[in-house]
Design a protein around this motif. Structure first.
Motif, PDB file in Angstrom:
ATOM      1  N   LYS A 187       7.354  78.587  11.045  1.00 46.71           N
ATOM      2  CA  LYS A 187       6.924  77.613  10.055  1.00 46.71           C
ATOM      3  C   LYS A 187       8.141  76.909   9.459  1.00 46.71           C
ATOM      4  CE  LYS A 187       3.019  80.491   8.697  1.00 46.71           C
ATOM      5  NZ  LYS A 187       2.432  81.303   7.622  1.00 46.71           N
ATOM      6  N   TYR A 228       9.282  75.172   6.045  1.00 43.94           N
ATOM      7  CA  TYR A 228       8.911  74.988   4.659  1.00 43.94           C
ATOM      8  C   TYR A 228       9.568  73.732   4.114  1.00 43.94           C
ATOM      9  CZ  TYR A 228       7.245  79.714   5.017  1.00 43.94           C
ATOM     10  OH  TYR A 228       6.570  80.838   5.399  1.00 43.94           O
ATOM     11  N   VAL A 274      -4.910  77.659   3.369  1.00 47.92           N
ATOM     12  CA  VAL A 274      -4.514  78.978   3.858  1.00 47.92           C
ATOM     13  C   VAL A 274      -5.088  79.102   5.274  1.00 47.92           C
ATOM     14  CG1 VAL A 274      -4.644  81.463   3.546  1.00 47.92           C
ATOM     15  CG2 VAL A 274      -4.521  79.970   1.540  1.00 47.92           C
ATOM     16  N   TYR A 327      -4.622  80.605   9.631  1.00 45.49           N
ATOM     17  CA  TYR A 327      -4.033  81.542  10.587  1.00 45.49           C
ATOM     18  C   TYR A 327      -4.473  81.142  11.987  1.00 45.49           C
ATOM     19  CZ  TYR A 327      -8.504  83.891  11.348  1.00 45.49           C
ATOM     20  OH  TYR A 327      -9.804  84.164  11.694  1.00 45.49           O
ATOM     21  N   TYR A 352      -9.038  77.742   9.078  1.00 42.80           N
ATOM     22  CA  TYR A 352      -8.776  77.483   7.667  1.00 42.80           C
ATOM     23  C   TYR A 352      -9.708  78.335   6.806  1.00 42.80           C
ATOM     24  CZ  TYR A 352      -6.062  73.599   9.445  1.00 42.80           C
ATOM     25  OH  TYR A 352      -5.133  72.833  10.115  1.00 42.80           O
ATOM     26  N   ARG A 382      -3.039  86.340   2.594  1.00 45.69           N
ATOM     27  CA  ARG A 382      -2.240  85.340   3.299  1.00 45.69           C
ATOM     28  C   ARG A 382      -1.662  84.300   2.341  1.00 45.69           C
ATOM     29  NH1 ARG A 382      -2.215  85.220   8.778  1.00 45.69           N
ATOM     30  NH2 ARG A 382      -3.505  86.803   9.808  1.00 45.69           N
ATOM     31  N   HIS A 419       2.376  83.763   1.989  1.00 45.24           N
ATOM     32  CA  HIS A 419       3.021  82.462   2.141  1.00 45.24           C
ATOM     33  C   HIS A 419       3.953  82.172   0.970  1.00 45.24           C
ATOM     34  CE1 HIS A 419       3.572  78.161   2.806  1.00 45.24           C
ATOM     35  NE2 HIS A 419       3.215  77.984   1.552  1.00 45.24           N
ATOM     36  N   LYS A 423       7.924  81.694   1.339  1.00 44.92           N
ATOM     37  CA  LYS A 423       8.477  80.400   0.941  1.00 44.92           C
ATOM     38  C   LYS A 423       9.599  80.580  -0.066  1.00 44.92           C
ATOM     39  CE  LYS A 423       6.837  75.793  -0.428  1.00 44.92           C
ATOM     40  NZ  LYS A 423       5.618  74.995  -0.683  1.00 44.92           N
ATOM     41  N   SER A 455       0.643  75.389  -1.674  1.00 40.92           N
ATOM     42  CA  SER A 455      -0.066  75.501  -0.402  1.00 40.92           C
ATOM     43  C   SER A 455       0.850  75.451   0.807  1.00 40.92           C
ATOM     44  CB  SER A 455      -1.069  74.337  -0.305  1.00 40.92           C
ATOM     45  OG  SER A 455      -1.711  74.295   0.939  1.00 40.92           O
ATOM     46  N   GLU A 456       0.285  75.833   1.940  1.00 38.49           N
ATOM     47  CA  GLU A 456       0.872  75.410   3.207  1.00 38.49           C
ATOM     48  C   GLU A 456       0.815  73.876   3.258  1.00 38.49           C
ATOM     49  OE1 GLU A 456      -1.241  77.135   6.508  1.00 38.49           O
ATOM     50  OE2 GLU A 456      -1.481  79.061   5.496  1.00 38.49           O
ATOM     51  N   LYS A 457       1.703  73.292   4.038  1.00 33.81           N
ATOM     52  CA  LYS A 457       1.704  71.836   4.261  1.00 33.81           C
ATOM     53  C   LYS A 457       1.834  71.053   2.955  1.00 33.81           C
ATOM     54  CE  LYS A 457      -1.295  72.484   8.293  1.00 33.81           C
ATOM     55  NZ  LYS A 457      -0.226  72.460   9.287  1.00 33.81           N
ATOM     56  N   SER A 458       2.639  71.568   2.039  1.00 39.95           N
ATOM     57  CA  SER A 458       2.781  70.892   0.743  1.00 39.95           C
ATOM     58  C   SER A 458       3.428  69.520   0.879  1.00 39.95           C
ATOM     59  CB  SER A 458       3.590  71.752  -0.226  1.00 39.95           C
ATOM     60  OG  SER A 458       4.885  72.017   0.293  1.00 39.95           O
TER      61      SER A 458
END
Length: 258
Positions: free
Chosen positions: A55, A57, A149, A151, A161, A172, A176, A180, A245-248
């Motif tokens: 990933k 970040y 969130v 996987y 999702y 999860r 994350h 991060k 979040s993921e993909k911020s």
């Protein structure tokens, strides 16, 4: 660190794709690349993945555009915007010393936001650094953009999702945040046991289309709700400045204090 940008429409175009977040993210990267290639390269490539971690970040997030109540063209997936002055907040997980540097990057920028069919020309007329809240270990937040969130298993072609009702969501989500933080800081390592998450409202599924109109077009799904987070103060400061979040860096996980 958060900044409020005031955007002025410079032409008569009024139509904006509903899934505009991808274009905002691309514009921010473009500004960084033009103004400071090293900074852009840092955000794009280093991203601080840990050992064996794939990933990337990103260290910024952004709000939804504030353009009042637009006319909605649902079938065409367009907003018709009558406001001439539009607000956008951007946050960066960088030291306060970078305030003037970042303000200088965005001030007076002129850009087009949209696809090849519909979009609006803007000019940044004002950039303000916003004060930070008083961070404590326990804070309550309201999500303004979806918390993603996800996987993937070896058999999955696309990410799965999760909703807050899924058993894996909390684990999860906390994993994350810890990764991060630990992968973007030197010094004390924070463990997952130091973070407690509690949803305090119903949730709504929501998402954005990423890379619309291309072969890579995908829809990313997250959740909107209110929550309480108990964590070291630096974790709360991080999600304020870089999203929860993921993909911020694509505009997911923007929070406001509740």
């Amino acid at each position: 660190m958060r900044f409020k940008l005031t955007l002025n429409r410079t032409t008569k175009q009024r139509m904006l794709p509903m899934d505009y977040q991808y274009y905002v993210s691309a514009w921010i990267y473009k500004v960084l690349k033009q103004a400071d290639q090293d900074f852009a390269q840092f955000l794009h490539e280093k991203g601080y993945g840990g050992q064996g971690e794939t990933k990337l970040y990103k260290l910024f997030c952004f709000s939804r555009l504030n353009f009042g109540k637009p006319n909605l063209w649902k079938e065409k997936k367009l907003f018709e915007i009558s406001a001439h002055e539009i607000g956008l907040q951007i946050s960066f997980d960088v030291p306060e010393a970078a305030t003037n540097f970042i303000k200088g990057l965005f001030m007076s920028q002129e850009f087009y936001l949209g696809d090849k069919f519909n979009g609006i020309d803007f000019k940044v007329s004002k950039v303000e650094a916003l004060p930070e809240p008083d961070f404590t270990e326990t804070m309550k937040y309201r999500l303004q953009t979806p918390w993603v969130v996800s996987y993937m298993t070896e058999n999955d072609k696309y990410p799965q999702y999760l909703s807050p009702e899924d058993d894996m969501f909390e684990q999860r989500a906390i994993k994350h945040l810890v990764e991060k933080y630990n992968n973007t800081r030197d010094g004390e390592v924070i463990s997952q046991e130091k973070i407690r998450f509690k949803r305090i409202s119903d949730f709504k599924r929501a998402g954005f289309v990423m890379k619309p109109g291309t072969r890579e077009e995908t829809r990313v799904i997250g959740n909107l709700f209110e929550f309480e987070l108990t964590a070291p103060v630096e974790i709360n400061r991080m999600i304020w400045s870089a999203g929860v979040s993921e993909k911020s860096s694509s505009g997911f996980g923007w929070v406001e204090r509740y």
